[in-house]
Design a protein around this motif. Structure first.
Motif, PDB file in Angstrom:
ATOM      1  N   SER A 271      -1.469 -29.606   1.629  1.00  0.00           N
ATOM      2  CA  SER A 271      -0.642 -30.571   0.897  1.00  0.00           C
ATOM      3  C   SER A 271       0.371 -31.220   1.832  1.00  0.00           C
TER       4      SER A 271
ATOM      5  N   ASN B  12      -6.422 -36.137  -0.554  1.00  0.00           N
ATOM      6  CA  ASN B  12      -6.318 -35.126  -1.600  1.00  0.00           C
ATOM      7  C   ASN B  12      -7.704 -34.727  -2.106  1.00  0.00           C
TER       8      ASN B  12
ATOM      9  N   HIS C 273      -8.737 -30.969  -1.294  1.00  0.00           N
ATOM     10  CA  HIS C 273      -8.541 -30.119  -2.464  1.00  0.00           C
ATOM     11  C   HIS C 273      -9.696 -30.140  -3.461  1.00  0.00           C
TER      12      HIS C 273
END
Length: 419
Positions: free
Chosen positions: A349, A396, A400
């Motif tokens: 992140s 992202n 993820h």
């Protein structure tokens, strides 16, 4: 309910250097559309509005994004982005809950931080003037900007409740009074003209539709839908009304989208339901949706009163700039808060946020860095907000969503081969 449209148009007018006549027209439109939106959300005609005490207003992050798009691509493109985003909201409403996982707080927060940093710079230019132009860093203008910020801090320190929410607006008024004492305030133009003002359709010309320019606003609309979900539930609890989230939340979103669609054709940013209004409902105990409907009527009436709207043209830009710096910095902090909820302790992140901020802030901190690129490529790269949001969203997904699935498949394959 009156302070937000006034503050929003103040900031928009001074930042984009709009002429007084256009500013008066936009303020009229902001009041009228705020009133119409409040009536829609409060009365709930057909499938629009949850029939809860909501007030709709411009301002906040949508205003900041609108100004950023207008700075980068021009006002017709900014209004086109509003229209596109309103239409986008209608289209994605049935599936928005599935899309939200691809645009978490990490992505939206990064985008808001980039927008806020960009516009703090814009607000500062209203106080200092542009480098190289006559009057740059004029001491009197700097003093007015700082005094406006100082008054805002004092009001926020001394007041509580609803008055504290008006601290920014009161700081603007106090800064204007000081400007008058210093001879930097001319109210002569406010008394000219008639008594009635009608909003002008398409004040910047026909909207221009650019998907790349509208991308940040579209991404934000997903977060706005999630926020509308929470607001609808909380407001219903505050007034003691049982709702079905599957049917009532979409009504709130449709009310936002419909009002924003009309607002876009009148030169306004996205219109949103007011979170502060929910707090006022709790504080005052006034729970009737007919009160906010009456407030909507008042807003419409104010929008048609030309003397009220003409006052906008007489506020010095240095005072507006001081207010703008505070408002835009608050937006930046909200982005930081959003990032704080995005588990930045995870190294992935942190990396996603860092890369997106680096690429998004580059054209903001070093204007003209992409001047040697082809025009079509430059349009995309010079929009720091669009670049930051796009990079954050893509990284992202890669880190993820894609990477964990690939790793899980490889682990499963190895386990099966061991057997």
């Amino acid at each position: 309910m009156a302070a937000t449209p006034i503050s929003a148009i103040f900031l928009m007018s001074a930042t984009l250097r709009l002429d007084p006549g256009l500013t008066v027209n936009l303020l009229s439109a902001a009041f009228v559309l705020s009133g119409v939106g409040s009536l829609i959300q409060s009365l709930g005609p057909w499938k629009f509005g949850p029939r809860l005490p909501f007030v709709m207003l411009p301002g906040g992050a949508p205003l900041i994004l609108f100004i950023a798009i207008a700075e980068q691509h021009g006002l017709p493109t900014a209004t086109g982005a509003v229209v596109l985003t309103a239409a986008f909201s209608f289209v994605v409403l049935p599936v928005f809950s599935r899309l939200l996982r691809f645009f978490p707080a990490l992505v939206i927060g990064t985008m808001i931080v980039i927008v806020g940093v960009n516009l703090v710079k814009v607000g500062a230019v209203l106080v200092t003037g542009r480098p190289g132009e006559p009057g740059f860093a004029d001491p009197t203008n700097l003093a007015l900007g700082m005094v406006t910020i100082g008054f805002t801090v004092v009001f926020y320190l001394l007041f509580t409740g609803i008055l504290r929410q008006l601290a920014v607006m009161l700081g603007l008024v106090a800064g204007t009074v000081v400007a008058g004492l210093l001879g930097r305030f001319d109210a002569g133009g406010a008394a000219e003209g008639g008594l009635v003002s009608l909003p002008q359709l398409m004040p910047f010309g026909s909207p221009q539709f650019n998907l790349v320019a509208a991308l940040p606003l579209m991404l934000y609309s997903l977060a706005s839908m999630a926020e509308a979900t929470g607001q609808t539930v909380i407001n219903a609890e505050a007034v003691g009304k049982k709702i079905d989230t599957r049917t009532d939340v979409p009504k709130t979103v449709r009310g936002d989208a419909l009002t924003s669609l009309f607002g876009g054709f009148f030169g306004l940013p996205l219109m949103v339901t007011s979170g502060e209004n929910i707090g006022i409902v709790r504080v005052t105990g006034v729970r009737s949706r007919f009160v906010t409907a009456a407030a909507g009527v008042v807003l419409v009436v104010i929008g048609f009163l030309a003397p009220v709207t003409r006052v906008i043209s007489v506020v010095p830009s240095a005072v507006v700039g001081g207010t703008a710096m505070v408002v835009f910095a608050v937006i930046t902090v909200l982005g930081v808060q959003m990032l704080g909820r995005s588990d930045l302790d995870r190294h992935t992140s942190t990396f996603v946020c860092a890369v997106a901020l680096a690429l998004g802030l580059l054209p903001i901190l070093i204007p003209g860095v992409y001047a040697g690129f082809p025009p079509n490529v430059r349009i995309l790269l010079e929009s720091g907000v669009a670049v930051g949001a796009f990079v954050a969203a893509v990284l992202n997904v890669l880190f993820h969503h894609v990477r964990p699935r690939v790793a899980a498949r490889l682990t499963t394959a190895r386990t099966e081969s061991d057997r």
